[in-house]
Design a protein around this motif. Structure first.
Motif, PDB file in Angstrom:
ATOM      1  N   UNK A  37       0.853  -1.187   0.000  1.00 35.61           N
ATOM      2  CA  UNK A  37       0.000   0.000   0.000  1.00 35.61           C
ATOM      3  C   UNK A  37       0.893   1.243   0.000  1.00 35.61           C
ATOM      4  N   UNK A  38       0.401   2.314  -0.589  1.00 36.74           N
ATOM      5  CA  UNK A  38       1.139   3.580  -0.631  1.00 36.74           C
ATOM      6  C   UNK A  38       0.238   4.713  -0.166  1.00 36.74           C
ATOM      7  N   UNK A  39       0.875   5.758   0.331  1.00 35.59           N
ATOM      8  CA  UNK A  39       0.173   6.994   0.650  1.00 35.59           C
ATOM      9  C   UNK A  39       0.063   7.884  -0.579  1.00 35.59           C
ATOM     10  N   UNK A  40       0.979   7.705  -1.514  1.00 38.08           N
ATOM     11  CA  UNK A  40       0.985   8.531  -2.715  1.00 38.08           C
ATOM     12  C   UNK A  40       1.843   9.776  -2.591  1.00 38.08           C
ATOM     13  N   UNK A  41       2.899   9.690  -1.783  1.00 31.30           N
ATOM     14  CA  UNK A  41       3.788  10.840  -1.583  1.00 31.30           C
ATOM     15  C   UNK A  41       5.032  10.654  -2.445  1.00 31.30           C
ATOM     16  N   UNK A  42       5.289  11.544  -3.401  1.00 31.93           N
ATOM     17  CA  UNK A  42       6.505  11.401  -4.223  1.00 31.93           C
ATOM     18  C   UNK A  42       7.753  11.590  -3.369  1.00 31.93           C
ATOM     19  N   UNK A  43       8.852  11.032  -3.814  1.00 32.40           N
ATOM     20  CA  UNK A  43      10.074  11.028  -3.013  1.00 32.40           C
ATOM     21  C   UNK A  43      10.547  12.406  -2.572  1.00 32.40           C
ATOM     22  N   UNK A  44      10.596  13.412  -3.450  1.00 31.76           N
ATOM     23  CA  UNK A  44      11.067  14.728  -2.980  1.00 31.76           C
ATOM     24  C   UNK A  44      10.219  15.281  -1.837  1.00 31.76           C
ATOM     25  N   UNK A  45       8.905  15.130  -1.940  1.00 32.21           N
ATOM     26  CA  UNK A  45       8.019  15.609  -0.872  1.00 32.21           C
ATOM     27  C   UNK A  45       8.227  14.801   0.398  1.00 32.21           C
ATOM     28  N   UNK A  46       8.403  13.487   0.247  1.00 25.68           N
ATOM     29  CA  UNK A  46       8.632  12.644   1.418  1.00 25.68           C
ATOM     30  C   UNK A  46       9.899  13.049   2.154  1.00 25.68           C
ATOM     31  N   UNK A  47      10.955  13.311   1.424  1.00 33.12           N
ATOM     32  CA  UNK A  47      12.222  13.716   2.045  1.00 33.12           C
ATOM     33  C   UNK A  47      12.050  15.010   2.838  1.00 33.12           C
ATOM     34  N   UNK A  48      11.312  15.970   2.265  1.00 28.35           N
ATOM     35  CA  UNK A  48      11.079  17.230   2.977  1.00 28.35           C
ATOM     36  C   UNK A  48      10.264  17.018   4.244  1.00 28.35           C
ATOM     37  N   UNK A  49       9.264  16.165   4.178  1.00 32.42           N
ATOM     38  CA  UNK A  49       8.457  15.870   5.364  1.00 32.42           C
ATOM     39  C   UNK A  49       9.296  15.178   6.439  1.00 32.42           C
ATOM     40  N   UNK A  50      10.189  14.297   6.032  1.00 34.93           N
ATOM     41  CA  UNK A  50      11.087  13.646   6.982  1.00 34.93           C
ATOM     42  C   UNK A  50      11.967  14.677   7.691  1.00 34.93           C
ATOM     43  N   UNK A  78       4.106   1.978   2.175  1.00 30.25           N
ATOM     44  CA  UNK A  78       5.503   1.794   1.788  1.00 30.25           C
ATOM     45  C   UNK A  78       6.370   3.005   2.099  1.00 30.25           C
ATOM     46  N   UNK A  79       5.795   4.182   2.083  1.00 29.34           N
ATOM     47  CA  UNK A  79       6.593   5.370   2.385  1.00 29.34           C
ATOM     48  C   UNK A  79       7.245   5.296   3.766  1.00 29.34           C
ATOM     49  N   UNK A  80       6.619   4.592   4.692  1.00 27.03           N
ATOM     50  CA  UNK A  80       7.203   4.458   6.027  1.00 27.03           C
ATOM     51  C   UNK A  80       8.459   3.581   5.986  1.00 27.03           C
ATOM     52  N   UNK A  81       8.449   2.550   5.146  1.00 26.36           N
ATOM     53  CA  UNK A  81       9.669   1.758   4.996  1.00 26.36           C
ATOM     54  C   UNK A  81      10.766   2.571   4.312  1.00 26.36           C
ATOM     55  N   UNK A  82      10.389   3.401   3.329  1.00 29.49           N
ATOM     56  CA  UNK A  82      11.384   4.266   2.704  1.00 29.49           C
ATOM     57  C   UNK A  82      11.997   5.214   3.730  1.00 29.49           C
ATOM     58  N   UNK A  83      11.164   5.730   4.597  1.00 26.80           N
ATOM     59  CA  UNK A  83      11.644   6.630   5.640  1.00 26.80           C
ATOM     60  C   UNK A  83      12.592   5.897   6.584  1.00 26.80           C
ATOM     61  N   UNK A  84      12.234   4.681   6.965  1.00 32.05           N
ATOM     62  CA  UNK A  84      13.088   3.890   7.848  1.00 32.05           C
ATOM     63  C   UNK A  84      14.456   3.642   7.220  1.00 32.05           C
ATOM     64  N   UNK A  85      14.461   3.302   5.932  1.00 38.76           N
ATOM     65  CA  UNK A  85      15.728   3.066   5.232  1.00 38.76           C
ATOM     66  C   UNK A  85      16.554   4.338   5.178  1.00 38.76           C
ATOM     67  N   UNK A  86      15.901   5.471   4.926  1.00 38.83           N
ATOM     68  CA  UNK A  86      16.622   6.749   4.848  1.00 38.83           C
ATOM     69  C   UNK A  86      17.251   7.109   6.188  1.00 38.83           C
ATOM     70  N   UNK A  87      16.505   6.934   7.267  1.00 43.86           N
ATOM     71  CA  UNK A  87      17.025   7.246   8.597  1.00 43.86           C
ATOM     72  C   UNK A  87      18.169   6.305   8.959  1.00 43.86           C
ATOM     73  N   UNK A  88      17.987   5.027   8.658  1.00 41.06           N
ATOM     74  CA  UNK A  88      19.029   4.050   8.962  1.00 41.06           C
ATOM     75  C   UNK A  88      20.289   4.325   8.143  1.00 41.06           C
ATOM     76  N   UNK A  89      20.111   4.643   6.874  1.00 49.20           N
ATOM     77  CA  UNK A  89      21.258   4.935   6.010  1.00 49.20           C
ATOM     78  C   UNK A  89      22.021   6.164   6.489  1.00 49.20           C
TER      79      UNK A  89
END
Length: 235
Positions: A37-50, A78-89
């Motif tokens: 499932x997705x929220x529909x947030x594109x990557x650039x917007x997701x990064x800014x929200x993070x 899925x955006x939450x997993x992307x966020x987790x990977x970004x924070x971990x990285x």
């Protein structure tokens, strides 16, 4: 620190929910074969929200990092997993060998190339570089029954450049050369192609010596840049 991890997770959820876009979410889910499932947030917007959610949050230690990542991984979209990977990285240098079981858990849970590849190259690669004795753990991972663990082992040196243990890289590619899965064959080609930027002759020689063992996909990808191919996004 537990309060801070909960605060971060709650802040992310509030910001992400406010940015939900059902139409875009459907398209993103379709691109990932409707596995997530997705929220529909594109990557650039997701990064800014993070970035906004992380403001004012104290620096992580290894324990709080693990708690945050697990909390985010448990959420549906899925955006939450992307966020987790970004924070971990971003905090991978904090990780000790004790974190490797957690990363393996992430690699084998909600698995697909979009999270596994970043975990392999940015997280596992950093841990192994900082603790070289863990290379023996990668020797076990490359023989694992789980294809995503195998892919992680093959790709963990992707960013090493001149620091690459070429003997280990070539050994992994030879061990899994006959693997039937697309994602392993692609990973072999990608790892070899990336190393070709450091030692083109070694990659040419390896591919020539193992032409009969390597799949056509692995060979093509390995030699792509050497044959004048253009860089492209790979899965």
């Amino acid at each position: 620190m537990v309060a801070n991890t909960a605060r971060l997770t709650n802040s992310l959820r509030a910001r992400f929910e406010a940015a939900r876009d059902p139409e875009r979410a459907a398209a993103m889910a379709a691109y990932m074969r409707d596995q997530f499932a997705f929220l529909g947030i594109p990557n650039p917007a997701r990064v800014q929200l993070e970035k906004l959610a992380l403001k004012g949050i104290p620096a992580f230690d290894e324990a709080s990092l693990a708690t945050t990542v697990r909390d985010l991984w448990a959420l549906d979209e899925r955006e939450y997993q992307y966020c987790a990977v970004a924070i971990l990285s971003a905090n991978a240098k904090l990780l000790t060998p004790a974190a490797l079981p957690l990363v393996r858990e992430l690699v084998t849970t909600k698995s697909w190339w979009d999270t596994v590849d970043a975990l392999a190259s940015h997280v596992v690669g950093t841990i192994v570089a900082n603790y070289p004795s863990l290379a023996s753990e990668m020797d076990a991972w490359v023989l694992d029954p789980n294809l995503w663990v195998v892919r992680t082992a093959i790709l963990h040196q992707l960013r090493y450049k001149a620091r690459t243990d070429s003997a280990r890289l070539f050994s992994y590619c030879e061990l899994q050369a006959g693997h039937p899965d697309f994602f392993i064959r692609k990973a072999i080609g990608w790892a070899l192609r990336e190393y070709s930027k450091t030692d083109a002759d070694a990659v040419r020689a390896f591919v020539a010596a193992h032409e009969a063992q390597l799949s056509g996909l692995s060979r093509r990808e390995a030699l792509l840049w050497l044959n004048g191919g253009r860089k492209k996004k790979l899965a």
